[in-house]
Scaffold this motif. Structure first.
Motif, PDB file in Angstrom:
ATOM      1  N   GLY A  18       0.042   2.472  -3.446  1.00 16.02           N
ATOM      2  CA  GLY A  18      -1.298   2.964  -3.167  1.00 16.02           C
ATOM      3  C   GLY A  18      -2.314   1.830  -3.255  1.00 16.02           C
ATOM      4  O   GLY A  18      -2.102   0.739  -2.736  1.00 16.02           O
ATOM      5  N   TYR A  19      -3.431   2.094  -3.950  1.00 14.31           N
ATOM      6  CA  TYR A  19      -4.486   1.086  -4.079  1.00 14.31           C
ATOM      7  C   TYR A  19      -4.319   0.199  -5.320  1.00 14.31           C
ATOM      8  O   TYR A  19      -5.156  -0.655  -5.587  1.00 14.31           O
ATOM      9  N   ALA A  47      -1.817   2.715   2.053  1.00 10.26           N
ATOM     10  CA  ALA A  47      -2.063   3.660   0.961  1.00 10.26           C
ATOM     11  C   ALA A  47      -2.298   5.071   1.475  1.00 10.26           C
ATOM     12  O   ALA A  47      -1.781   6.043   0.916  1.00 10.26           O
ATOM     13  N   HIS A  70       1.701   5.917   1.912  1.00 12.40           N
ATOM     14  CA  HIS A  70       1.912   6.291   0.510  1.00 12.40           C
ATOM     15  C   HIS A  70       1.717   7.790   0.296  1.00 12.40           C
ATOM     16  O   HIS A  70       2.531   8.455  -0.361  1.00 12.40           O
ATOM     17  N   GLY A 107       0.810  -1.216   0.000  1.00 12.78           N
ATOM     18  CA  GLY A 107       0.000   0.000   0.000  1.00 12.78           C
ATOM     19  C   GLY A 107       0.841   1.261   0.000  1.00 12.78           C
ATOM     20  O   GLY A 107       0.528   2.236  -0.683  1.00 12.78           O
ATOM     21  N   SER A 108       1.950   1.231   0.758  1.00 12.21           N
ATOM     22  CA  SER A 108       2.805   2.418   0.825  1.00 12.21           C
ATOM     23  C   SER A 108       3.540   2.656  -0.488  1.00 12.21           C
ATOM     24  O   SER A 108       3.804   3.792  -0.869  1.00 12.21           O
TER      25      SER A 108
END
Length: 458
Positions: free
Chosen positions: A52-53, A259, A263, A48-49
């Motif tokens: 993201g998605y 995320a 992120h 996620g970081s």
């Protein structure tokens, strides 16, 4: 014989289909709790970081793959009345050699990792009480005593409580970071990140969602619950779906956290359990001490369920291995004495291991079960103090990577053969899912073996 749900499992009536009902759910909760460890949460956070998605779809596919594997393991136990190890043994002696080498090396290293992972959040919650190694030893000993003195019914109840804690914490965090739902739905479209090794990273996320050997243990927990025949098939399938829907919620929630919290702020965290400690610090800075403490409680529940789940489930499998070996020896002795009634291990006669034996609870009180419990607990304590031996870690990584291809492909073999009653053999969808799973895990296995520092091994 009475099962843990209060229904009888003897006689003709035992094979009548039970209605799918939420009141029976149990083994699925156990496999979900055991399969999702701190490492899975960190891997999802990092995904996620970093992306993201974008890889949300991969996490969902990972859950679907594991549903097919666990369903196949449960279906083998219920349709044949035989345990999974008994099925493996019918494929040849090589399966026994692989299993015993795997559980001995894997258990030694995993024991240290599980204790350390469970001790880490306790040290963060109570920093002035004692050091990490002593917290780790304490969690291992508590797990040992708990599994040693309790049967499956109590074990399941405790796991359910801990899963409840995990669920509340992960969902709370996902809501707290205020996810962008439009981006999340867009993440369900199968798109690869525009980065080097994106395919392998995506496959790694799919393969890492919830469970390794615990998928094989699912059939044993199904039997331990008292489900031993095809009358429980619908119940088992509902239970299995609940397991991986629960796993999916954990994984998606942590991906949301990665995320939104990491992120969007360009924050990187370390891989491994220490990444969760870093996350706790970030949560404290963003949302206050109470949220950070709440997260650490969830972190402990996640790690400790994996510990006691392996302590129980893999010990059941090891006890079954020893029982099968003992019966093989007895059968060989009978054959040497020209006993015409010696039973073939392929036909599933009285010398084979059965789900009824697991359901009776005798394995949980047997010496092999307890011997493996001790193996998971005491030798790994040495690793906590001396560090993990380099060569052993490489073998641990290789054997661990090889287990899921072994599980997927042997299930394809068993469930398409005469060992399984015709009405319960694989359909096209099951074969497709298990084959895809097998190929996926072969790719990940090859990558894992390739990435090992072999030049330093010799």
């Amino acid at each position: 014989m009475a099962d843990t749900t209060g229904n009888t499992t003897t006689g003709e009536s035992s094979s009548r289909p039970r209605k799918s009902s939420w009141k029976y759910i149990g083994p699925g909760i156990v496999v979900a709790a055991t399969g999702v460890g701190a490492g899975d949460l960190v891997a999802t956070l990092i995904a996620g970081s970093n992306f993201g998605y974008t890889l949300l779809w991969a996490a969902v596919i990972g859950c679907l793959v594991k549903i097919s594997l666990a369903e196949a393991a449960g279906r083998w136990h219920l349709s044949t009345g035989r345990t999974l190890f008994d099925g493996w043994a019918s494929l040849g002696r090589w399966t026994s050699w692989f299993f015993v080498v795997y559980v001995v090396i894997w258990g030694f290293v995993y024991g240290a990792a599980a204790m350390s992972s469970s001790g880490l959040p306790l040290q963060a919650l109570f920093p002035d009480v004692m050091g990490l190694k002593w917290w780790a030893i304490l969690t291992g000993l508590v797990g040992l005593v708990f599994v040693w003195f309790n049967k499956y019914a109590v074990f399941e109840k405790v796991m359910t409580v801990l899963v409840g804690i995990m669920f509340v914490v992960t969902v709370y965090l996902a809501i707290r970071v205020t996810p962008n739902l439009a981006d999340a739905f867009a993440g369900l479209l199968p798109v690869l990140p525009d980065e080097k090794d994106s395919i392998l990273n995506t496959l790694g996320l799919i393969g890492g969602v919830g469970g390794t050997i615990t998928l094989a243990a699912y059939g044993y927990w199904v039997n331990a619950k008292g489900w031993t025949n095809t009358g429980w098939m619908k119940v088992m399938r509902l239970d299995n779906r609940v397991a991986y829907i629960t796993t999916g919620i954990f994984v998606v929630a942590m991906l949301f956290v990665g995320a939104e919290l990491l992120h969007s702020s360009n924050i990187a965290i370390a891989s491994g359990d220490k990444g969760l400690i870093q996350l706790g610090d970030i949560l404290e800075d963003e949302y206050g001490t109470a949220t950070a403490k709440f997260f650490l409680i969830g972190f402990f529940a996640t790690s400790f369920t994996s510990l006691i789940g392996v302590w129980h489930g893999v010990s059941l499998m090891f006890a079954d291995f020893v029982e099968r070996y003992r019966k093989d020896r007895a059968r060989t002795a009978a054959a040497a004495g020209n006993d015409a009634n010696a039973t073939s291990g392929e036909t599933g006669g009285p010398n084979t291991a059965s789900g009824e034996e697991v359901a009776s609870g005798t394995h949980e009180k047997s010496w092999p079960f307890r011997a493996y419990l001790l193996w998971l607990t005491f030798p790994p304590i040495i690793l906590l103090f001396q560090g993990q031996p380099f060569r052993l870690i490489i073998l641990y990584g290789v054997l661990g990577a090889a287990f899921l291809p072994f599980l997927a492909l042997t299930l394809v073999w068993l469930l398409n053969s005469s060992r399984t009653p015709p009405e319960w053999r694989n359909g096209h969808l099951s074969n497709a899912m298990l084959t895809i799973a097998g190929l996926l895990f072969i790719v990940l296995c090859v990558k894992q073996i390739w990435d090992q520092p072999w030049s330093e091994f010799f």
